[in-house]
Scaffold this motif. Structure first.
Motif, PDB file in Angstrom:
ATOM      1  N   LEU A  94      13.005 -14.430  45.823  1.00  0.00           N
ATOM      2  CA  LEU A  94      13.283 -13.092  46.339  1.00  0.00           C
ATOM      3  C   LEU A  94      13.798 -12.153  45.249  1.00  0.00           C
ATOM      4  CD1 LEU A  94      14.939 -13.825  49.808  1.00  0.00           C
ATOM      5  CD2 LEU A  94      12.676 -12.863  49.375  1.00  0.00           C
ATOM      6  N   CYS A  95      14.512 -12.698  44.266  1.00  0.00           N
ATOM      7  CA  CYS A  95      15.037 -11.866  43.183  1.00  0.00           C
ATOM      8  C   CYS A  95      13.929 -11.230  42.360  1.00  0.00           C
ATOM      9  CB  CYS A  95      15.914 -12.706  42.253  1.00  0.00           C
ATOM     10  SG  CYS A  95      17.479 -13.225  42.991  1.00  0.00           S
ATOM     11  N   VAL A  96      12.786 -11.912  42.287  1.00  0.00           N
ATOM     12  CA  VAL A  96      11.666 -11.414  41.486  1.00  0.00           C
ATOM     13  C   VAL A  96      11.213 -10.043  41.975  1.00  0.00           C
ATOM     14  CG1 VAL A  96       9.284 -11.876  40.799  1.00  0.00           C
ATOM     15  CG2 VAL A  96      10.935 -13.747  40.914  1.00  0.00           C
ATOM     16  N   THR A  97      11.305  -9.813  43.300  1.00  0.00           N
ATOM     17  CA  THR A  97      10.830  -8.552  43.870  1.00  0.00           C
ATOM     18  C   THR A  97      11.972  -7.604  44.234  1.00  0.00           C
ATOM     19  OG1 THR A  97      10.810  -9.573  46.059  1.00  0.00           O
ATOM     20  CG2 THR A  97       8.758  -9.652  44.785  1.00  0.00           C
ATOM     21  N   THR A  98      13.221  -8.018  43.973  1.00  0.00           N
ATOM     22  CA  THR A  98      14.352  -7.148  44.364  1.00  0.00           C
ATOM     23  C   THR A  98      15.226  -6.832  43.156  1.00  0.00           C
ATOM     24  OG1 THR A  98      15.588  -9.126  45.018  1.00  0.00           O
ATOM     25  CG2 THR A  98      14.377  -7.954  46.755  1.00  0.00           C
ATOM     26  N   THR A  99      16.313  -7.546  43.004  1.00  0.00           N
ATOM     27  CA  THR A  99      17.299  -7.208  41.958  1.00  0.00           C
ATOM     28  C   THR A  99      16.755  -7.371  40.545  1.00  0.00           C
ATOM     29  OG1 THR A  99      18.165  -9.452  42.139  1.00  0.00           O
ATOM     30  CG2 THR A  99      19.281  -7.731  43.418  1.00  0.00           C
ATOM     31  N   HIS A 100      15.763  -8.190  40.339  1.00  0.00           N
ATOM     32  CA  HIS A 100      15.187  -8.397  38.999  1.00  0.00           C
ATOM     33  C   HIS A 100      13.752  -7.925  38.912  1.00  0.00           C
ATOM     34  CE1 HIS A 100      18.572 -10.971  37.556  1.00  0.00           C
ATOM     35  NE2 HIS A 100      18.685 -11.233  38.866  1.00  0.00           N
ATOM     36  N   LYS A 101      13.422  -6.936  39.666  1.00  0.00           N
ATOM     37  CA  LYS A 101      12.042  -6.434  39.711  1.00  0.00           C
ATOM     38  C   LYS A 101      11.603  -5.929  38.333  1.00  0.00           C
ATOM     39  CE  LYS A 101       9.074  -3.426  42.480  1.00  0.00           C
ATOM     40  NZ  LYS A 101       9.049  -2.412  43.576  1.00  0.00           N
ATOM     41  N   LYS A 102      10.397  -6.314  37.951  1.00  0.00           N
ATOM     42  CA  LYS A 102       9.751  -5.928  36.695  1.00  0.00           C
ATOM     43  C   LYS A 102      10.434  -6.542  35.468  1.00  0.00           C
ATOM     44  CE  LYS A 102       7.849  -1.553  38.357  1.00  0.00           C
ATOM     45  NZ  LYS A 102       7.766  -0.078  38.121  1.00  0.00           N
ATOM     46  N   HIS A 103      11.279  -7.537  35.675  1.00  0.00           N
ATOM     47  CA  HIS A 103      11.885  -8.239  34.539  1.00  0.00           C
ATOM     48  C   HIS A 103      10.937  -9.323  34.030  1.00  0.00           C
ATOM     49  CE1 HIS A 103      16.386  -7.150  35.439  1.00  0.00           C
ATOM     50  NE2 HIS A 103      15.565  -6.097  35.384  1.00  0.00           N
ATOM     51  N   ASP A 104      11.263  -9.862  32.874  1.00  0.00           N
ATOM     52  CA  ASP A 104      10.455 -10.923  32.276  1.00  0.00           C
ATOM     53  C   ASP A 104      10.926 -12.268  32.815  1.00  0.00           C
ATOM     54  OD1 ASP A 104       8.811 -12.438  30.711  1.00  0.00           O
ATOM     55  OD2 ASP A 104       9.959 -12.187  28.865  1.00  0.00           O
ATOM     56  N   PHE A 105      10.040 -12.970  33.547  1.00  0.00           N
ATOM     57  CA  PHE A 105      10.397 -14.238  34.193  1.00  0.00           C
ATOM     58  C   PHE A 105       9.629 -15.399  33.592  1.00  0.00           C
ATOM     59  CE2 PHE A 105      11.447 -11.108  37.430  1.00  0.00           C
ATOM     60  CZ  PHE A 105      12.673 -11.562  37.892  1.00  0.00           C
ATOM     61  N   THR A 106      10.199 -16.560  33.779  1.00  0.00           N
ATOM     62  CA  THR A 106       9.514 -17.794  33.454  1.00  0.00           C
ATOM     63  C   THR A 106       9.965 -18.844  34.453  1.00  0.00           C
ATOM     64  OG1 THR A 106       8.967 -19.371  31.700  1.00  0.00           O
ATOM     65  CG2 THR A 106      11.259 -18.692  31.866  1.00  0.00           C
TER      66      THR A 106
END
Length: 547
Positions: A94-106
């Motif tokens: 859920l963080c991927v689309t909310t608080t960390h949206k458009k951040h670099d993930f792995t």
């Protein structure tokens, strides 16, 4: 209620031990993938009763392998399966689309795997490289050296006591001889007095007989003998001895007794070897000293890390902290132009140019430490073994020298080279600030001579440094004023002409410049930082140049 498939869930195989529940001794049947706990059927129900965490119960043979994923801080009960590189923290889906949206993930599994590899690499290094160093580094405690020092102290105590007893014995013997002589003279005096008294009685008797006889011939021929005895017997000049003891002071005994010399430890050597010059020095901090408004900063000396002693041209010495707050203040009749701290961190200084006294600040009062008579101090430095080095110039004739003192006792004079030529400039009243290097060398900044003179601990000339040979043509004038050394045995020299610092090695080879204003003094703190002062502004800067 969960179905229990005995044949499938029992974690046992032929020839192998049964895997038991982590909560009781029963054989394991289930596994919680989220908590990573092996469970039997009864304990599974107890585990599910814990509502503070999410659970995922599966049969033991279907358990998921891998670490327990952390719970998301934002979305409670969600497990973090991703890792945000920008925020450097685990996140859930859920963080991927909310608080960390458009951040670099792995995938967090990748991060975990990399960290595991790092842990394995660290463990390999620890086990194969680092731990053996500590295992093999087992120097025996130098108990014998301590015992040797104790024995040497006892021997010195015995020597001094024996000397004192010997002196006392000689004095007692001398008094005993005087007593015997006086007793003999007194007996002789008594004997003479008795004989004289008998003779006088005979004379009296004879005179009485003359009177009674009334013989004219005897009376006419009478001659008085009173003159002979009128003054009595000449008394012998007997004198009784009187012992006048000299007041014994502890400092006098200490100077005669000796002092402890502490040697560098192996740890200090390792730290010294580990330190390296930084390619670019880093400015750490600026301190405003009590000087700079209507007065100028003259000298700096560090008391460990976090405290400084500073002096200015307004007749004061101040102890300040790294915030510039004044901790102690000393008011003088003249300016203090030489500062040094002994091994007990007590301040020693001299003031003015025509004074011949070295002072010590002890118990919040100023006392005289040395009276140099016909010499004027020009620099001070305490050695690692507690001796005091004083550079000085003569009042009358043109001489300059460095003298080593143990307490107030002069124990070494450094003045001329092997050919009898002066080591330092003469016919000058200028300062001769100095420092002792870690290798025992004594380094003197000869301002008038435009050279730094370095001698070994025996006073033998090692080399002279007159500035960087490469840039000497461009920067012709070299005026060494302040001088210190660091743990690498570098010599740091303030060139007053260019107002910068030369760093040379212990053999006199130029290494580099450090370009900070330092005409208000330089020092090195216990964290190996260079401390420089700017005279006019009174600002003190902390420079990191070793790492």
């Amino acid at each position: 209620m969960l179905c229990v498939h005995q044949s499938a869930s029992m974690a046992s195989t032929q020839g192998q031990d049964v895997v038991v529940c982590q909560l009781c001794p029963n054989p394991v049947e289930h596994h919680c993938n989220l908590c990573h706990v092996d469970l039997c059927s009864p304990c599974t129900l107890k585990h599910l009763a814990d509502k503070t965490n999410r659970h995922e119960i599966v049969e033991f043979i279907n358990r998921k392998e891998g670490p327990v994923l952390p719970e998301c801080d934002t979305h409670k009960k969600n497990r973090c399966e991703m890792y945000c590189r920008e925020c450097c923290k685990p996140t859930c889906a859920l963080c991927v689309t909310t608080t960390h949206k458009k951040h670099d993930f792995t995938d967090i599994g990748e991060i975990i795997e990399n960290k595991k590899q790092q842990i394995f690499a660290d463990m390999t290094e620890l086990e194969n490289v680092i731990v053996p160093k500590y295992r093999n580094l087992t120097p025996a405690f130098p108990s014998a050296e301590f015992d040797k020092a104790i024995t040497a102290i006892q021997d010195q105590e015995d020597r001094i006591c024996n000397l004192a007893r010997g002196i006392g014995s000689k004095l007692r013997n001398e008094v005993t001889k005087l007593k015997r002589k006086s007793e003999q003279e007194y007996k002789e005096f008594q004997t003479l007095a008795m004989k004289t008294e008998i003779e006088l009685n005979k004379i009296i008797q004879s005179n009485n007989e003359v009177i009674k006889a009334d013989d004219a011939t005897a009376i006419v021929s009478y001659k008085s003998r009173n003159e002979k005895f009128r003054d009595g017997i000449k008394k012998s000049d007997l004198s009784c001895p009187n012992f006048v003891p000299v007041l014994v002071k502890e400092n006098q005994i200490l100077d005669m007794f000796g002092k402890l010399q502490l040697q560098y430890s192996i740890i200090s050597d390792k730290q010294r070897n580990a330190l390296q010059l930084m390619e670019t020095p880093v400015y750490l901090k600026e301190i405003q000293s009590p000087y700079g408004n209507r007065s100028e900063l003259l000298r700096i000396t560090c008391e460990g890390t976090g405290k400084l002693w500073v002096s200015g041209n307004n007749g004061t010495i101040n102890q300040i902290d790294w915030d510039g707050s004044i901790l102690k203040s000393i008011n003088l009749s003249r300016n203090a132009v030489g500062l040094s701290l002994n091994v007990q961190q007590e301040l020693v200084f001299f003031e003015g140019w025509d004074d011949t006294i070295v002072f010590k600040y002890e118990n919040n009062s100023v006392m005289t430490l040395l009276e140099l008579s016909n010499w004027q101090p020009r620099g001070l430095c305490h050695t690692v073994n507690g001796n005091l080095l004083v550079s000085m110039r003569s009042v009358v004739d043109a001489r300059s020298r460095v003298v080593r003192y143990s307490g107030s006792t002069e124990c070494q004079v450094i003045e001329n080279d092997k050919r009898g030529k002066p080591l330092f400039s003469v016919h000058s009243p200028a300062v001769l600030l100095l420092t002792e290097n870690g290798n025992g060398d004594i380094c003197i900044a000869d301002y008038t001579g435009n050279v730094v003179v370095v001698v070994n601990s025996s006073g033998i000339l090692r080399f002279r440094y007159g500035g960087n040979k490469i840039t000497r043509k461009k920067n012709k004038t070299f005026e060494p004023l302040h001088i210190v050394n660091d743990k690498k045995c570098h010599i740091l020299i303030h060139n007053q002409f260019n107002n910068n610092v030369h760093i040379i090695d212990s053999d006199g080879n130029f290494i580099r410049y450090i370009g900070y204003l330092c005409d208000g003094g330089i020092s090195v703190d216990t964290d190996h930082n260079l401390v420089v002062g700017e005279s006019v502004t009174g600002k003190i800067r902390i420079i990191k140049y070793l790492e």
